[in-house]
Design a protein around this motif. Structure first.
Motif, short mmCIF file in Angstrom:
data_model
loop_
_atom_site.label_atom_id
_atom_site.label_comp_id
_atom_site.label_asym_id
_atom_site.label_seq_id
_atom_site.Cartn_x
_atom_site.Cartn_y
_atom_site.Cartn_z
N UNK A 49 47.27 -15.80 45.33
CA UNK A 49 47.15 -15.11 46.51
C UNK A 49 46.17 -16.08 47.45
N UNK A 50 46.23 -15.63 48.55
CA UNK A 50 45.28 -16.35 49.61
C UNK A 50 43.75 -16.11 49.23
N UNK A 51 43.50 -15.13 48.85
CA UNK A 51 41.90 -14.99 48.24
C UNK A 51 41.79 -15.75 47.20
N UNK A 52 42.58 -15.98 46.00
CA UNK A 52 42.35 -16.77 44.94
C UNK A 52 42.21 -18.06 45.43
N UNK A 53 43.11 -18.62 46.49
CA UNK A 53 43.03 -19.94 47.03
C UNK A 53 41.73 -20.49 47.69
N UNK A 54 41.26 -19.40 48.33
CA UNK A 54 40.10 -19.53 49.06
C UNK A 54 38.79 -19.50 48.08
N UNK A 55 38.91 -18.70 47.16
CA UNK A 55 37.93 -18.76 46.05
C UNK A 55 37.78 -20.27 45.43
N UNK A 56 38.87 -20.55 45.14
CA UNK A 56 39.01 -22.07 44.64
C UNK A 56 38.45 -23.04 45.90
N UNK A 57 38.71 -23.03 46.99
CA UNK A 57 38.46 -23.77 48.05
C UNK A 57 36.61 -23.77 48.06
N UNK A 58 36.27 -22.86 47.94
CA UNK A 58 34.57 -22.50 48.14
C UNK A 58 34.08 -23.03 46.83
N UNK A 59 34.85 -22.80 45.53
CA UNK A 59 34.37 -23.20 44.38
C UNK A 59 33.91 -24.67 44.38
N UNK A 60 35.01 -25.43 44.70
CA UNK A 60 35.10 -26.88 44.94
C UNK A 60 33.84 -27.49 45.72
N UNK A 61 34.04 -26.80 46.85
CA UNK A 61 33.16 -27.12 48.00
C UNK A 61 31.42 -27.03 47.28
N UNK A 62 31.28 -25.89 46.64
CA UNK A 62 30.11 -25.74 46.31
C UNK A 62 29.61 -26.58 44.95
N UNK A 63 30.62 -26.99 44.22
CA UNK A 63 30.51 -27.84 43.14
C UNK A 63 30.39 -29.36 43.54
N UNK A 64 30.84 -29.74 44.83
CA UNK A 64 30.43 -31.08 45.35
C UNK A 64 29.22 -31.00 46.03
N UNK A 65 28.88 -30.01 46.58
CA UNK A 65 27.49 -29.80 47.04
C UNK A 65 26.31 -30.01 46.13
N UNK A 66 26.50 -29.43 44.89
CA UNK A 66 25.43 -29.79 43.83
C UNK A 66 25.36 -31.14 43.52
N UNK A 67 26.50 -31.77 43.42
CA UNK A 67 26.38 -33.22 43.16
C UNK A 67 25.65 -34.07 44.38
N UNK A 68 26.25 -33.78 45.57
CA UNK A 68 25.73 -34.61 46.44
C UNK A 68 24.06 -34.28 47.07
N UNK A 69 23.77 -32.93 46.65
CA UNK A 69 22.60 -32.30 46.98
C UNK A 69 21.45 -32.96 45.69
N UNK A 70 22.03 -33.37 44.51
CA UNK A 70 21.24 -34.09 43.49
C UNK A 70 20.77 -35.45 43.95
N UNK A 71 21.88 -36.19 44.42
CA UNK A 71 21.63 -37.48 44.89
C UNK A 71 20.83 -37.47 46.12
N UNK A 72 21.00 -36.60 46.99
CA UNK A 72 20.04 -36.68 48.53
C UNK A 72 18.76 -36.32 47.88
N UNK A 73 18.46 -35.51 46.94
CA UNK A 73 17.23 -35.16 46.55
C UNK A 73 16.21 -36.32 45.87
N UNK A 74 17.21 -37.36 45.20
CA UNK A 74 16.44 -38.49 44.51
C UNK A 74 16.26 -39.36 45.56
N UNK A 75 16.52 -39.59 46.78
CA UNK A 75 16.35 -40.49 47.81
C UNK A 75 15.09 -39.87 48.49
N UNK A 76 14.43 -38.46 48.41
CA UNK A 76 13.66 -38.03 49.15
C UNK A 76 12.12 -38.77 48.77
N UNK A 77 11.07 -39.15 49.50
CA UNK A 77 9.98 -39.72 49.27
C UNK A 77 9.04 -39.06 48.12
N UNK A 78 9.16 -37.55 47.99
CA UNK A 78 8.65 -37.05 46.98
C UNK A 78 9.73 -35.87 46.43
#
Length: 215
Positions: A49-78
């Motif tokens: 369904x369209x809802x299931x597809x949107x669930x998957x879009x959001x899940x992939x975006x949030x999983x990618x966010x966690x990886x990118x956030x972790x990388x960005x955090x390590x570049x912080x001064x503290x």
């Protein structure tokens, strides 16, 4: 298996773009099939369904966010301090229109999906979750003692929603504050409010790595 994975990614890419340009309410599975240059049969083979597809879009975006956030955090001064956590997270989200729409639960993008009880896109964390996380940070040594963490959790939840909404609202306004200026301002406030003179950033990062590895 490889072709199936690539097709699924192509469908998610197409759906993400169409959600941002047309919105959930106007989106159809035929639109997604055409945008991905695949058949409608292929779409329904992956998503019921369209809802299931949107669930998957959001899940992939949030999983990618966690990886990118972790990388960005390590570049912080503290890295590991509350200010660094929020600044890194804000910067990743502010640079990604889909993540911004998820963070603000943008009705123009997600429409009726937000009212669907079967939808799996997570909502805001809430002050209870934030309070528990702040307590762990205080125990790790990156939040000074004597701070009313329950009150801070409410403040940070409100600030997060306000900043994300402001970033979306002022994104194209030449005379408005830039996303970077908004992010720097709020994280400086957090730093002054919470960070001790000698934060134990190693302990804080070990805590965060442990929490992320549990996901």
């Amino acid at each position: 298996m490889v072709d199936s994975s690539r097709r699924r990614d192509a469908l998610l890419d197409a759906a993400a773009g169409l959600l941002l340009s047309r919105g959930y309410d106007k989106l159809t599975m035929v639109d997604v099939a055409e945008a991905a240059d695949l058949s409608r049969t292929i779409v329904y083979r992956h998503f019921a369904s369209k809802r299931e597809l949107t669930d998957a879009v959001a899940a992939r975006a949030l999983a990618d966010y966690a990886v990118r956030w972790r990388t960005a955090l390590r570049d912080e001064p503290t890295p590991g301090t509350p200010a660094s956590i929020y600044r890194a997270g804000f910067r990743v989200v502010a640079r990604d229109p889909l993540l911004t729409a998820i963070a603000t639960r943008d009705r123009d993008v997600f429409g009726r999906y937000l009212r669907d009880p079967a939808a799996t896109m997570p909502g805001p964390a809430g002050p209870a979750f934030l309070g528990n996380f702040l307590t762990l940070q205080q125990q790790a040594g990156v939040i000074r003692k004597g701070v009313d963490l329950a009150s801070v959790a409410v403040v940070l939840e409100s600030l997060t929603a306000a900043i994300m909404t402001a970033i979306r609202a002022h994104h194209d306004e030449p005379d408005g504050p830039s996303p970077e200026a908004l992010i720097d301002t709020v994280t400086e406030m957090i730093d002054r409010m919470l960070t001790p003179d000698e934060p134990d950033t190693d302990a804080a990062m070990a805590l965060l790595d442990g929490l992320l590895d549990q996901r």
